[in-house]
Design a protein around this motif. Structure first.
Motif, PDB file in Angstrom:
ATOM      1  N   ALA A  83       0.695  -1.081  -0.054  1.00 22.81           N
ATOM      2  CA  ALA A  83      -0.079  -0.118  -0.111  1.00 22.81           C
ATOM      3  C   ALA A  83       1.017   1.210  -0.005  1.00 22.81           C
ATOM      4  N   ALA A  84       0.481   2.205  -0.861  1.00 20.66           N
ATOM      5  CA  ALA A  84       1.229   3.365  -0.873  1.00 20.66           C
ATOM      6  C   ALA A  84       0.523   4.245   0.144  1.00 20.66           C
ATOM      7  N   VAL A  85       1.622   4.870   0.842  1.00 19.83           N
ATOM      8  CA  VAL A  85       1.012   5.980   2.105  1.00 19.83           C
ATOM      9  C   VAL A  85       1.838   7.226   2.134  1.00 19.83           C
ATOM     10  N   GLY A  86       1.418   8.178   2.894  1.00 16.89           N
ATOM     11  CA  GLY A  86       1.919   9.384   2.989  1.00 16.89           C
ATOM     12  C   GLY A  86       2.552   9.253   4.452  1.00 16.89           C
ATOM     13  N   GLY A  87       3.670   9.975   4.636  1.00 19.61           N
ATOM     14  CA  GLY A  87       4.488   9.905   6.049  1.00 19.61           C
ATOM     15  C   GLY A  87       4.087  11.220   6.897  1.00 19.61           C
ATOM     16  N   ALA A 158      -6.454   5.307   8.022  1.00 11.30           N
ATOM     17  CA  ALA A 158      -6.953   5.139   6.646  1.00 11.30           C
ATOM     18  C   ALA A 158      -8.087   6.085   6.470  1.00 11.30           C
ATOM     19  N   THR A 159      -7.945   6.894   5.543  1.00 12.59           N
ATOM     20  CA  THR A 159      -8.696   7.821   5.236  1.00 12.59           C
ATOM     21  C   THR A 159      -9.690   7.769   3.902  1.00 12.59           C
ATOM     22  N   GLN A 160     -10.624   8.472   3.665  1.00 12.49           N
ATOM     23  CA  GLN A 160     -11.706   8.099   2.625  1.00 12.49           C
ATOM     24  C   GLN A 160     -11.278   8.467   1.107  1.00 12.49           C
ATOM     25  N   ARG A 163      -9.381  12.631  -2.538  1.00  6.99           N
ATOM     26  CA  ARG A 163      -8.402  13.518  -2.223  1.00  6.99           C
ATOM     27  C   ARG A 163      -7.531  13.184  -1.352  1.00  6.99           C
ATOM     28  N   LEU A 164      -6.393  13.813  -1.239  1.00  3.73           N
ATOM     29  CA  LEU A 164      -5.479  13.946  -0.249  1.00  3.73           C
ATOM     30  C   LEU A 164      -5.932  14.777   0.908  1.00  3.73           C
ATOM     31  N   GLU A 165      -5.508  14.866   2.004  1.00  2.00           N
ATOM     32  CA  GLU A 165      -5.942  15.343   3.344  1.00  2.00           C
ATOM     33  C   GLU A 165      -5.409  17.028   3.269  1.00  2.00           C
ATOM     34  N   THR A 166      -6.043  17.682   4.128  1.00  2.00           N
ATOM     35  CA  THR A 166      -5.813  18.857   4.528  1.00  2.00           C
ATOM     36  C   THR A 166      -4.683  18.909   5.496  1.00  2.00           C
ATOM     37  N   ILE A 180       1.284   7.217   9.626  1.00  2.00           N
ATOM     38  CA  ILE A 180       1.375   7.167   7.968  1.00  2.00           C
ATOM     39  C   ILE A 180      -0.155   7.327   7.825  1.00  2.00           C
ATOM     40  N   VAL A 181      -0.519   7.564   6.387  1.00  2.00           N
ATOM     41  CA  VAL A 181      -1.697   7.749   6.154  1.00  2.00           C
ATOM     42  C   VAL A 181      -1.992   7.172   4.744  1.00  2.00           C
ATOM     43  N   GLY A 182      -2.936   6.513   4.665  1.00  2.00           N
ATOM     44  CA  GLY A 182      -3.498   5.981   3.134  1.00  2.00           C
ATOM     45  C   GLY A 182      -4.860   5.890   3.190  1.00  2.00           C
ATOM     46  N   MET A 183      -5.393   5.383   2.134  1.00  2.00           N
ATOM     47  CA  MET A 183      -6.823   5.335   1.381  1.00  2.00           C
ATOM     48  C   MET A 183      -7.329   3.911   1.439  1.00  2.00           C
ATOM     49  N   THR A 184      -6.494   2.858   1.684  1.00  2.00           N
ATOM     50  CA  THR A 184      -7.070   1.553   1.297  1.00  2.00           C
ATOM     51  C   THR A 184      -7.001   0.579   2.398  1.00  2.00           C
ATOM     52  N   ALA A 206       5.172   7.376  -0.120  1.00  2.00           N
ATOM     53  CA  ALA A 206       5.193   7.869  -1.426  1.00  2.00           C
ATOM     54  C   ALA A 206       5.470   9.429  -1.190  1.00  2.00           C
ATOM     55  N   ASN A 207       5.163   9.989  -0.218  1.00  2.00           N
ATOM     56  CA  ASN A 207       5.155  11.298  -0.133  1.00  2.00           C
ATOM     57  C   ASN A 207       5.335  11.627   1.299  1.00  2.00           C
ATOM     58  N   PHE A 208       5.469  12.893   1.698  1.00  2.00           N
ATOM     59  CA  PHE A 208       5.322  13.451   3.228  1.00  2.00           C
ATOM     60  C   PHE A 208       3.731  13.957   2.937  1.00  2.00           C
TER      61      PHE A 208
HETATM   62  N1  HPA Z   1      -2.608  10.518   2.001  1.00  2.00           N
HETATM   63  C1  HPA Z   1      -3.287   9.376   1.871  1.00  2.00           C
HETATM   64  N2  HPA Z   1      -3.170   8.393   0.954  1.00  2.00           N
HETATM   65  C2  HPA Z   1      -2.114   8.588   0.460  1.00  2.00           C
HETATM   66  C3  HPA Z   1      -1.002   9.577   0.602  1.00  2.00           C
HETATM   67  C4  HPA Z   1      -1.253  10.469   1.466  1.00  2.00           C
HETATM   68  O1  HPA Z   1      -0.668  11.571   1.422  1.00  2.00           O
HETATM   69  N3  HPA Z   1      -0.005   9.308  -0.042  1.00  2.00           N
HETATM   70  C5  HPA Z   1      -0.204   7.888  -0.705  1.00  2.00           C
HETATM   71  N4  HPA Z   1      -1.408   7.732  -0.269  1.00  2.00           N
END
Ligand code: HPA
Length: 252
Positions: A83-87, A158-160, A163-166, A180-184, A206-208
């Motif tokens: 799973a790709a996530v944000g840090g 796990a966010t919806q 879109r990315l978060e604010t 970490i934050v991801g959508m799945t 994948a990103n901050f």
């Molecule tokens: N937020 C949520 N999901 C993600 C992110 C993020 O920054 N990067 C990759 N998946």
């Protein structure tokens, strides 16, 4: 057999010697796509692209129940969910790999349980430790054998999406203890437990996250895919070692 669910940046598993593909029908509708069967170093693997072969299914539209139900019919010993996530934390910088040990669910409106029939007794599951310890250890061991740095533990928010978060949302997740934050991650993780699957996540940063690191003014979306491309080389290498570790454990 081992199962791999590929996330963003992993629509296929290029190290797999493919034997065949199979469409599995379920009472919950269609999974994200056909299941790809094959071998890595002579161990049987089944692979599913979570977002579909052409990466066309957004996180909130993934049919998590169909995916997990279909996987269950294949009876894999372990399911490794990439799973790709944000840090959120400084040390969860782009390109880092982590095996989270906790999860918080902020998703909504998704089909999140198999236990919603009025005709069956009410069923609860224990979810204190949402990821299977043995599956986590398998990934961590494999990463070490592959000589990769990997973070042992972390709280996945796990966010919806899509879109990315604010920045404020990320601050809230931070206060909640998320790393970490991801959508799945949800409901996939809970559904895997409901089906009694051994399941753990290999998270690829994948990103901050929004407002973190150098992303104070915004998250550069183009860079996400470049980072994922680079990181997937390491992920594939870890998966090859997972297969070897698993084979050693089982004498196969
Ligand atoms: N937020 C949520 N999901 C993600 C992110 C993020 O920054 N990067 C990759 N998946």
């Amino acid at each position: 057999m081992l199962a791999v669910i590929g996330g963003s940046g992993m629509a296929q598993l290029s190290c797999l010697e493919i034997s065949h593909r199979e469409i599995i029908r379920t009472p919950y509708g269609e999974p994200s796509g056909p299941f790809t069967f094959g071998r890595i170093n002579n161990q049987e693997i089944v692979f599913l692209a979570r977002h579909g072969h052409g990466h066309t299914i957004p996180p909130h539209q993934v049919n998590y129940r169909a995916n997990i139900w279909a996987l269950k019919t294949l009876q894999p010993e372990h399911v490794i969910a990439v799973a790709a996530v944000g840090g959120i934390r400084d040390y969860m910088s782009p390109g880092s790999l982590a095996v989270p040990d906790q999860i918080i669910d902020y998703t909504y409106g998704r089909d999140f349980t198999f236990f919603d029939s009025r005709d069956e007794p009410v069923t609860h599951i224990d979810f204190t430790r949402p990821y299977t310890p043995e599956t986590r250890v398998l990934i961590l061991k494999a990463a070490r054998q592959a000589g990769k740095t990997i973070i042992d533990g972390g709280v996945y928010a796990a966010t919806q999406g899509p879109r990315l978060e604010t920045a404020a949302e990320i601050n809230r997740l931070d206060r909640d203890g998320a790393d970490i934050v991801g959508m799945t991650g949800m409901p996939e993780t809970a559904l895997a437990r409901e089906q009694g699957l051994n399941y753990a996540t290999l998270a690829v940063v994948a990103n901050f996250a929004a407002g973190r690191g150098n992303n104070v003014e915004g998250v550069p979306l183009k860079e996400i895919y470049a980072i994922l491309d680079q990181a997937m080389v390491h992920v594939r290498n870890i998966l090859e070692h997972v297969v070897n570790c698993y084979g050693d454990q089982n004498g196969t």
